[in-house]
Design a protein around this motif. Sequence first.
Motif, PDB file in Angstrom:
ATOM      1  N   GLY A 130       0.933  -1.278   0.010  1.00 21.18           N
ATOM      2  CA  GLY A 130       0.122   0.005  -0.053  1.00 21.18           C
ATOM      3  C   GLY A 130       0.856   1.132  -0.110  1.00 21.18           C
ATOM      4  O   GLY A 130       2.087   1.397  -0.351  1.00 21.18           O
ATOM      5  N   ALA A 131       0.236   2.238   0.356  1.00 21.07           N
ATOM      6  CA  ALA A 131       0.841   3.775   0.186  1.00 21.07           C
ATOM      7  C   ALA A 131       0.359   4.595   1.424  1.00 21.07           C
ATOM      8  O   ALA A 131      -0.911   4.201   1.800  1.00 21.07           O
ATOM      9  CB  ALA A 131       0.832   4.270  -1.101  1.00 21.07           C
ATOM     10  N   PHE A 132       0.991   5.735   1.596  1.00 19.00           N
ATOM     11  CA  PHE A 132       0.232   6.910   2.431  1.00 19.00           C
ATOM     12  C   PHE A 132       0.652   8.038   2.140  1.00 19.00           C
ATOM     13  O   PHE A 132       1.892   8.142   1.359  1.00 19.00           O
ATOM     14  CB  PHE A 132       0.612   6.428   4.036  1.00 19.00           C
ATOM     15  N   ASN A 133       0.019   9.143   2.602  1.00 21.52           N
ATOM     16  CA  ASN A 133       0.227  10.490   2.357  1.00 21.52           C
ATOM     17  C   ASN A 133      -0.227  11.352   3.317  1.00 21.52           C
ATOM     18  O   ASN A 133      -1.571  11.178   3.793  1.00 21.52           O
ATOM     19  CB  ASN A 133      -0.285  10.931   0.800  1.00 21.52           C
ATOM     20  N   ILE A 134       0.559  12.255   3.793  1.00 19.90           N
ATOM     21  CA  ILE A 134       0.525  13.048   4.822  1.00 19.90           C
ATOM     22  C   ILE A 134       0.803  14.558   4.804  1.00 19.90           C
ATOM     23  O   ILE A 134       2.004  14.655   4.287  1.00 19.90           O
ATOM     24  CB  ILE A 134       1.318  12.469   6.251  1.00 19.90           C
ATOM     25  N   TYR A 135       0.008  15.378   5.298  1.00 19.54           N
ATOM     26  CA  TYR A 135       0.171  16.736   5.187  1.00 19.54           C
ATOM     27  C   TYR A 135       0.333  17.181   6.748  1.00 19.54           C
ATOM     28  O   TYR A 135      -0.928  16.922   7.630  1.00 19.54           O
ATOM     29  CB  TYR A 135      -0.648  17.681   4.535  1.00 19.54           C
ATOM     30  N   ALA A 136       1.525  17.845   7.050  1.00 20.78           N
ATOM     31  CA  ALA A 136       1.485  18.326   8.577  1.00 20.78           C
ATOM     32  C   ALA A 136       1.843  19.963   8.458  1.00 20.78           C
ATOM     33  O   ALA A 136       2.770  20.302   7.718  1.00 20.78           O
ATOM     34  CB  ALA A 136       2.712  17.704   9.120  1.00 20.78           C
ATOM     35  N   ASP A 137       1.078  20.500   9.133  1.00 18.30           N
ATOM     36  CA  ASP A 137       1.295  22.054   9.333  1.00 18.30           C
ATOM     37  C   ASP A 137       2.595  22.426  10.652  1.00 18.30           C
ATOM     38  O   ASP A 137       2.722  21.609  11.135  1.00 18.30           O
ATOM     39  CB  ASP A 137       0.155  22.967   9.440  1.00 18.30           C
ATOM     40  N   SER A 160       1.850  23.545  13.341  1.00 19.18           N
ATOM     41  CA  SER A 160       1.447  23.483  14.663  1.00 19.18           C
ATOM     42  C   SER A 160       1.246  22.035  14.968  1.00 19.18           C
ATOM     43  O   SER A 160       0.868  21.584  16.153  1.00 19.18           O
ATOM     44  CB  SER A 160       0.280  24.192  14.785  1.00 19.18           C
ATOM     45  N   GLY A 161       1.709  21.018  14.025  1.00 22.27           N
ATOM     46  CA  GLY A 161       1.678  19.609  14.209  1.00 22.27           C
ATOM     47  C   GLY A 161       0.461  18.810  13.965  1.00 22.27           C
ATOM     48  O   GLY A 161       0.343  17.674  14.205  1.00 22.27           O
ATOM     49  N   ASN A 162      -0.482  19.604  13.384  1.00 17.53           N
ATOM     50  CA  ASN A 162      -1.855  19.035  12.722  1.00 17.53           C
ATOM     51  C   ASN A 162      -1.465  18.473  11.528  1.00 17.53           C
ATOM     52  O   ASN A 162      -0.658  18.903  10.764  1.00 17.53           O
ATOM     53  CB  ASN A 162      -2.992  20.332  12.471  1.00 17.53           C
ATOM     54  N   TYR A 163      -2.354  17.197  11.287  1.00 18.65           N
ATOM     55  CA  TYR A 163      -1.908  16.461  10.208  1.00 18.65           C
ATOM     56  C   TYR A 163      -3.106  16.014   9.547  1.00 18.65           C
ATOM     57  O   TYR A 163      -4.149  15.811  10.258  1.00 18.65           O
ATOM     58  CB  TYR A 163      -0.810  15.363  10.360  1.00 18.65           C
ATOM     59  N   SER A 164      -3.132  15.706   8.512  1.00 21.50           N
ATOM     60  CA  SER A 164      -4.241  14.939   7.579  1.00 21.50           C
ATOM     61  C   SER A 164      -3.798  14.384   6.641  1.00 21.50           C
ATOM     62  O   SER A 164      -2.547  14.479   6.058  1.00 21.50           O
ATOM     63  CB  SER A 164      -5.352  15.953   7.114  1.00 21.50           C
ATOM     64  N   GLY A 165      -4.347  13.243   5.945  1.00 28.73           N
ATOM     65  CA  GLY A 165      -3.973  12.372   4.773  1.00 28.73           C
ATOM     66  C   GLY A 165      -4.878  11.140   4.660  1.00 28.73           C
ATOM     67  O   GLY A 165      -5.764  10.976   5.200  1.00 28.73           O
ATOM     68  N   TRP A 166      -4.144  10.265   3.872  1.00 23.91           N
ATOM     69  CA  TRP A 166      -4.870   8.819   3.652  1.00 23.91           C
ATOM     70  C   TRP A 166      -3.675   7.844   3.788  1.00 23.91           C
ATOM     71  O   TRP A 166      -2.626   8.077   3.549  1.00 23.91           O
ATOM     72  CB  TRP A 166      -5.440   9.038   2.536  1.00 23.91           C
ATOM     73  N   VAL A 167      -4.068   6.724   4.100  1.00 25.32           N
ATOM     74  CA  VAL A 167      -3.528   5.261   4.047  1.00 25.32           C
ATOM     75  C   VAL A 167      -4.157   4.289   2.846  1.00 25.32           C
ATOM     76  O   VAL A 167      -5.454   4.538   2.829  1.00 25.32           O
ATOM     77  CB  VAL A 167      -3.397   4.754   5.210  1.00 25.32           C
ATOM     78  N   GLN A 168      -3.545   3.828   2.169  1.00 20.29           N
ATOM     79  CA  GLN A 168      -4.012   2.928   1.083  1.00 20.29           C
ATOM     80  C   GLN A 168      -3.678   1.588   1.214  1.00 20.29           C
ATOM     81  O   GLN A 168      -2.372   1.057   1.352  1.00 20.29           O
ATOM     82  CB  GLN A 168      -3.658   3.394  -0.410  1.00 20.29           C
ATOM     83  N   ILE A 169      -4.518   0.792   0.911  1.00 22.47           N
ATOM     84  CA  ILE A 169      -4.278  -0.888   1.218  1.00 22.47           C
ATOM     85  C   ILE A 169      -5.070  -1.391  -0.125  1.00 22.47           C
ATOM     86  O   ILE A 169      -6.263  -1.374  -0.162  1.00 22.47           O
ATOM     87  CB  ILE A 169      -4.749  -1.573   2.397  1.00 22.47           C
ATOM     88  N   GLY A 170      -4.309  -2.270  -0.955  1.00 28.69           N
ATOM     89  CA  GLY A 170      -4.875  -2.223  -2.209  1.00 28.69           C
ATOM     90  C   GLY A 170      -5.685  -1.168  -3.035  1.00 28.69           C
ATOM     91  O   GLY A 170      -4.903  -0.062  -3.014  1.00 28.69           O
ATOM     92  N   ALA A 202      -8.255   0.535  -1.676  1.00 31.72           N
ATOM     93  CA  ALA A 202      -9.185   1.361  -0.600  1.00 31.72           C
ATOM     94  C   ALA A 202      -8.425   2.099  -0.064  1.00 31.72           C
ATOM     95  O   ALA A 202      -7.191   1.534   0.575  1.00 31.72           O
ATOM     96  CB  ALA A 202      -9.835   0.245   0.250  1.00 31.72           C
ATOM     97  N   ARG A 203      -8.762   3.436  -0.009  1.00 31.62           N
ATOM     98  CA  ARG A 203      -7.932   4.421   0.893  1.00 31.62           C
ATOM     99  C   ARG A 203      -8.866   4.857   1.929  1.00 31.62           C
ATOM    100  O   ARG A 203     -10.155   4.849   2.010  1.00 31.62           O
ATOM    101  CB  ARG A 203      -7.922   5.666  -0.162  1.00 31.62           C
ATOM    102  N   HIS A 204      -8.192   5.039   3.125  1.00 27.90           N
ATOM    103  CA  HIS A 204      -8.677   5.632   4.529  1.00 27.90           C
ATOM    104  C   HIS A 204      -8.061   6.944   4.954  1.00 27.90           C
ATOM    105  O   HIS A 204      -6.922   7.134   5.060  1.00 27.90           O
ATOM    106  CB  HIS A 204      -8.450   4.587   5.467  1.00 27.90           C
TER     107      HIS A 204
END
Length: 311
Positions: free
Chosen positions: A1-8, A10-20, A22-24
């Motif tokens: 799978g893969a993942f992508n994270i954006y962090a500012d 202030s330490g806040n982050y958002s993004g996704w993780v992928q398996i096959g 399906a992204r979450h």
Amino acid sequence: GAFNIYADTSGNYSGWVQIGYARHTVSGQFQLDSRATNVVTRWNNNPLTVELRLGQDNEAGQIFGRMTDGVWTASLAGGRAAYQTAGGAPQAGEYTVVFPGQVGDPNLPAGDGYGTLHVGADGLGTLSGTLADGTAFSQTAWLTAEGDWPMYVSLYAGKGALVSWLTFTNQASSDINGTVVWIKQANPAAAQYPAGFISDTKVVGSLYVPPTGANKSVNLSSAFVNFTAGNLASDFSNSVSVNAGSQVVNLSPNALTLTISSTLGSFTGQVAEPGSGVMHSFGGVVLQKQNAGFGFMLGSTRSSLVTLAAP
């Protein structure tokens, strides 16, 4: 799978993780120790625990972690998209990429998959290509400050994948290198390789500079287009000349057409198989640093290797 994270900052982050396929989504805030944990609820499946850690000191610009559903655990590793805001990625440009096949093993594609890759000044790379079983694919990801490009493509509705880290390095015969794992699960309904396979091969890519005027995509005058393995009754070659403007002229008695896109560095064509006279379509890309072209031709159940090279 893969993942992508954006962090500012202030330490806040958002993004996704992928398996096959399906992204979450994940989000939260890194703690003072630069760690964070997410629990992802999945329908009709075990929840995912995603643990992240931002690299510090000599690991600055990197991110690590793990993901588990309580049965299996996968490690996570990534690099910072350094040029996303600053711009000026030194790797910016157009590239052609080849995924070599494996001649000699009938259970694996003999043909070479191929693609074209655009890297923008912000380090965003967009790859479009075709694998040697005829499967089209695409991938978009950020280049890291270390010159690495993470590659994960879900294939066959989650029944396969391409996984690699591609590295941009200016070498004598290439500009992109890496080991790619191509997974195709068994599917009796598949026309190509229904038994499935796992292929481990070395990817090679080259910077592509579109020719101007009478120049050519490959610096060849006389050349051979070679067709090898797959479902062919026997290997064969066509003699060609590559003229100004990358125009290819067939010099052999069996029919062949080949058109090179000067803009992209890709090529397409058709050839008559000697003996049967059956027409086959084929395609590929040129690698300018190797002054040659590589691709594949589909048969009834397997692919053949196609090369454009000097005599």
